[in-house]
Scaffold this motif. Sequence first.
Motif, PDB file in Angstrom:
ATOM      1  N   GLY A  61      31.450  71.652  36.998  1.00  0.00           N
ATOM      2  CA  GLY A  61      30.355  72.618  36.949  1.00  0.00           C
ATOM      3  C   GLY A  61      30.439  73.551  35.764  1.00  0.00           C
ATOM      4  O   GLY A  61      29.832  74.622  35.748  1.00  0.00           O
ATOM      5  N   GLN A  62      31.195  73.154  34.757  1.00  0.00           N
ATOM      6  CA  GLN A  62      31.384  73.973  33.556  1.00  0.00           C
ATOM      7  C   GLN A  62      30.274  73.710  32.552  1.00  0.00           C
ATOM      8  O   GLN A  62      29.935  72.567  32.278  1.00  0.00           O
ATOM      9  N   LYS A  63      29.717  74.781  32.002  1.00  0.00           N
ATOM     10  CA  LYS A  63      28.670  74.612  30.994  1.00  0.00           C
ATOM     11  C   LYS A  63      29.284  74.077  29.704  1.00  0.00           C
ATOM     12  O   LYS A  63      30.275  74.624  29.211  1.00  0.00           O
ATOM     13  N   PRO A  64      28.701  72.997  29.140  1.00  0.00           N
ATOM     14  CA  PRO A  64      29.250  72.438  27.898  1.00  0.00           C
ATOM     15  C   PRO A  64      29.178  73.421  26.739  1.00  0.00           C
ATOM     16  O   PRO A  64      28.272  74.259  26.660  1.00  0.00           O
ATOM     17  N   LYS A  65      30.145  73.323  25.823  1.00  0.00           N
ATOM     18  CA  LYS A  65      30.161  74.176  24.637  1.00  0.00           C
ATOM     19  C   LYS A  65      29.185  73.638  23.587  1.00  0.00           C
ATOM     20  O   LYS A  65      28.912  72.460  23.527  1.00  0.00           O
ATOM     21  N   ARG A  66      28.702  74.535  22.768  1.00  0.00           N
ATOM     22  CA  ARG A  66      27.914  74.194  21.580  1.00  0.00           C
ATOM     23  C   ARG A  66      26.697  73.313  21.897  1.00  0.00           C
ATOM     24  O   ARG A  66      26.475  72.286  21.266  1.00  0.00           O
ATOM     25  N   VAL A  67      25.915  73.738  22.882  1.00  0.00           N
ATOM     26  CA  VAL A  67      24.661  73.044  23.166  1.00  0.00           C
ATOM     27  C   VAL A  67      23.534  73.827  22.502  1.00  0.00           C
ATOM     28  O   VAL A  67      23.046  74.825  23.035  1.00  0.00           O
ATOM     29  N   GLY A  68      23.172  73.391  21.312  1.00  0.00           N
ATOM     30  CA  GLY A  68      22.119  74.073  20.567  1.00  0.00           C
ATOM     31  C   GLY A  68      20.839  73.255  20.529  1.00  0.00           C
ATOM     32  O   GLY A  68      20.734  72.197  21.153  1.00  0.00           O
ATOM     33  N   ASN A  69      19.887  73.746  19.773  1.00  0.00           N
ATOM     34  CA  ASN A  69      18.590  73.070  19.678  1.00  0.00           C
ATOM     35  C   ASN A  69      18.715  71.674  19.068  1.00  0.00           C
ATOM     36  O   ASN A  69      17.982  70.757  19.441  1.00  0.00           O
ATOM     37  N   VAL A  70      19.663  71.501  18.128  1.00  0.00           N
ATOM     38  CA  VAL A  70      19.839  70.185  17.495  1.00  0.00           C
ATOM     39  C   VAL A  70      20.344  69.174  18.519  1.00  0.00           C
ATOM     40  O   VAL A  70      19.868  68.028  18.576  1.00  0.00           O
ATOM     41  N   THR A  71      21.292  69.592  19.343  1.00  0.00           N
ATOM     42  CA  THR A  71      21.827  68.710  20.386  1.00  0.00           C
ATOM     43  C   THR A  71      20.734  68.308  21.363  1.00  0.00           C
ATOM     44  O   THR A  71      20.615  67.126  21.741  1.00  0.00           O
ATOM     45  N   ILE A  72      19.927  69.279  21.772  1.00  0.00           N
ATOM     46  CA  ILE A  72      18.819  69.014  22.692  1.00  0.00           C
ATOM     47  C   ILE A  72      17.812  68.072  22.052  1.00  0.00           C
ATOM     48  O   ILE A  72      17.337  67.122  22.682  1.00  0.00           O
ATOM     49  N   ARG A  73      17.518  68.310  20.781  1.00  0.00           N
ATOM     50  CA  ARG A  73      16.535  67.470  20.079  1.00  0.00           C
ATOM     51  C   ARG A  73      17.034  66.035  19.948  1.00  0.00           C
ATOM     52  O   ARG A  73      16.274  65.083  20.160  1.00  0.00           O
ATOM     53  N   ASN A  74      18.314  65.859  19.589  1.00  0.00           N
ATOM     54  CA  ASN A  74      18.865  64.513  19.453  1.00  0.00           C
ATOM     55  C   ASN A  74      18.843  63.759  20.772  1.00  0.00           C
ATOM     56  O   ASN A  74      18.557  62.554  20.808  1.00  0.00           O
ATOM     57  N   MET A  75      19.155  64.456  21.866  1.00  0.00           N
ATOM     58  CA  MET A  75      19.081  63.836  23.189  1.00  0.00           C
ATOM     59  C   MET A  75      17.641  63.423  23.500  1.00  0.00           C
ATOM     60  O   MET A  75      17.389  62.331  24.022  1.00  0.00           O
ATOM     61  N   GLY A  76      16.693  64.280  23.143  1.00  0.00           N
ATOM     62  CA  GLY A  76      15.282  63.972  23.380  1.00  0.00           C
ATOM     63  C   GLY A  76      14.815  62.767  22.582  1.00  0.00           C
ATOM     64  O   GLY A  76      14.070  61.926  23.081  1.00  0.00           O
ATOM     65  N   ILE A  77      15.272  62.668  21.323  1.00  0.00           N
ATOM     66  CA  ILE A  77      14.902  61.525  20.477  1.00  0.00           C
ATOM     67  C   ILE A  77      15.488  60.236  21.046  1.00  0.00           C
ATOM     68  O   ILE A  77      14.803  59.205  21.129  1.00  0.00           O
ATOM     69  N   ASP A  78      16.764  60.280  21.453  1.00  0.00           N
ATOM     70  CA  ASP A  78      17.424  59.118  22.044  1.00  0.00           C
ATOM     71  C   ASP A  78      16.688  58.661  23.304  1.00  0.00           C
ATOM     72  O   ASP A  78      16.450  57.462  23.504  1.00  0.00           O
ATOM     73  N   THR A  79      16.294  59.624  24.123  1.00  0.00           N
ATOM     74  CA  THR A  79      15.548  59.313  25.344  1.00  0.00           C
ATOM     75  C   THR A  79      14.189  58.694  25.018  1.00  0.00           C
ATOM     76  O   THR A  79      13.791  57.701  25.631  1.00  0.00           O
ATOM     77  N   ALA A  80      13.496  59.272  24.050  1.00  0.00           N
ATOM     78  CA  ALA A  80      12.175  58.755  23.673  1.00  0.00           C
ATOM     79  C   ALA A  80      12.265  57.332  23.138  1.00  0.00           C
ATOM     80  O   ALA A  80      11.421  56.483  23.449  1.00  0.00           O
ATOM     81  N   ILE A  81      13.319  57.047  22.352  1.00  0.00           N
ATOM     82  CA  ILE A  81      13.502  55.684  21.825  1.00  0.00           C
ATOM     83  C   ILE A  81      13.742  54.707  22.984  1.00  0.00           C
ATOM     84  O   ILE A  81      13.176  53.607  23.014  1.00  0.00           O
ATOM     85  N   GLY A  82      14.589  55.104  23.920  1.00  0.00           N
ATOM     86  CA  GLY A  82      14.853  54.253  25.077  1.00  0.00           C
ATOM     87  C   GLY A  82      13.606  53.978  25.895  1.00  0.00           C
ATOM     88  O   GLY A  82      13.348  52.833  26.303  1.00  0.00           O
ATOM     89  N   MET A  83      12.808  55.007  26.127  1.00  0.00           N
ATOM     90  CA  MET A  83      11.587  54.840  26.912  1.00  0.00           C
ATOM     91  C   MET A  83      10.532  54.026  26.152  1.00  0.00           C
ATOM     92  O   MET A  83       9.772  53.256  26.743  1.00  0.00           O
ATOM     93  N   PHE A  84      10.508  54.196  24.811  1.00  0.00           N
ATOM     94  CA  PHE A  84       9.570  53.406  24.006  1.00  0.00           C
ATOM     95  C   PHE A  84       9.916  51.925  24.080  1.00  0.00           C
ATOM     96  O   PHE A  84       9.028  51.073  24.211  1.00  0.00           O
ATOM     97  N   PHE A  85      11.219  51.612  23.986  1.00  0.00           N
ATOM     98  CA  PHE A  85      11.652  50.219  24.104  1.00  0.00           C
ATOM     99  C   PHE A  85      11.239  49.651  25.462  1.00  0.00           C
ATOM    100  O   PHE A  85      10.725  48.529  25.550  1.00  0.00           O
ATOM    101  N   SER A  86      11.452  50.438  26.504  1.00  0.00           N
ATOM    102  CA  SER A  86      11.097  50.006  27.858  1.00  0.00           C
ATOM    103  C   SER A  86       9.610  49.686  27.964  1.00  0.00           C
ATOM    104  O   SER A  86       9.210  48.636  28.489  1.00  0.00           O
TER     105      SER A  86
END
Length: 427
Positions: free
Chosen positions: A228-253
């Motif tokens: 239940g520990q909050k991860p370190k160094r979660v910034g906007n870039v990290t969030i954006r990269n996760m979003g891009i990875d998710t969008a690519i996966g969903m687009f492939f699907s």
Amino acid sequence: MSKNIFSKAKKAINNLKVGFITGCADDDPSGISSYSQTGAMFGLSQLWLSLFTFPFMVAIQEMCGRLGLVTGKGLAQLIKENFSKKILYFAVLLLFLANILNIGADLGAMAASMEMVTGGHPIFWMLVLTTLIILLQITMPYQMYAKALKYFGLFLCSYIVTAFLIHEDWQNIWISLITPHIEFTKEYALNIVAILGTTISPYLFFWESSQEVEEAYVKKKIMDVGAGQKPKRVGNVTIRNMGIDTAIGMFFSQAIMFFIIIVTASTLNAQGITDIATAPQAAEALRPFAGDFAYLLFAIGIVGIGLLAIPVLCGSAAYAMCETFGWKYGMNKGIGHAKQFYGVMVVAMLIGMAMNFMHFDAIKALYYSAAFNGLTAPPLMALIVILSASKVIMGKHKNKRWQTNLGWIITALMAIAGVATIGSAFI
């Protein structure tokens, strides 16, 4: 030159992580069956769903990934901390039932595909595949063999090649893609629920949130999975990269969904096959591309994607159960350190396998498991939208207004489709 292109493509695929694997798992045997059934039954009239569902599935899956990434907690743990026990148990029960049905249907389809190309008895293949998947889950970290198995997703690209080998009316295809077509029949409504259920599936919600926690542990941003520990160094870039990875996966699907519907509409539906009852019937759609190897190519795709997707189904159930009851868990932990976690996965596999001894039709079971996912998803999606929109939980990374609106819209639409389907059964 070709070697250089291949190495770049390989590097690009290796850089795709949780979101892409989630997208590949979304095209599990249940998804392939539902898309094939859609093209066979309705031609191109439901092709628009491949475009319509894309922004909604990206929005929901991004919320799930962001919840895990920001809080360091899986979805079940967040529900446990922010809602009553009744809501928690209801959510986990829905997930477990949907996953068991999906596991059983996927195993049945994989065994039927192996029977189709080898002639071996499906029960034999059921036992072999179940044993293989259990051993892989117990002895090998999922991230390790997922790196190899995600290449099986490329076999689904055979539908893309087939679409360009068949003489297609592409003008009609693009019109069907952007023009929603509705028919007020029980079959049409059930198929919409099946499509929604196999693209926006409960098991993917729990999987992606918990896998982002696992990723944070691997990168040493948290001390332990489940702490239940909050991860370190979660910034906007990290969030954006996760979003891009998710969008690519969903687009492939969704791209695979698009081409499967086109191919099955042009082959099976055009030949008058409007109800797929067996694996060989479904495989016939690939004959224009693979000829006599169509059955083999179909079987490789179904089995390969099943090997990738079933651990996701088992894993999401195990994450939810362990987070609910406070058991130790984690795909990166050995069985000695997470006995209950692996125990839930094995039990889920065995129950899914046992379902197949009831002698139901494997391909039909895939279709109806997708429909069941569609009926169970809306309550879980409502919880996801509430959690990810909370400033208390997410801080500055809470939903933007458009994300919350998209989440509520698809939740409402799926609920309406489900109610309409249930209501039509009594008309």
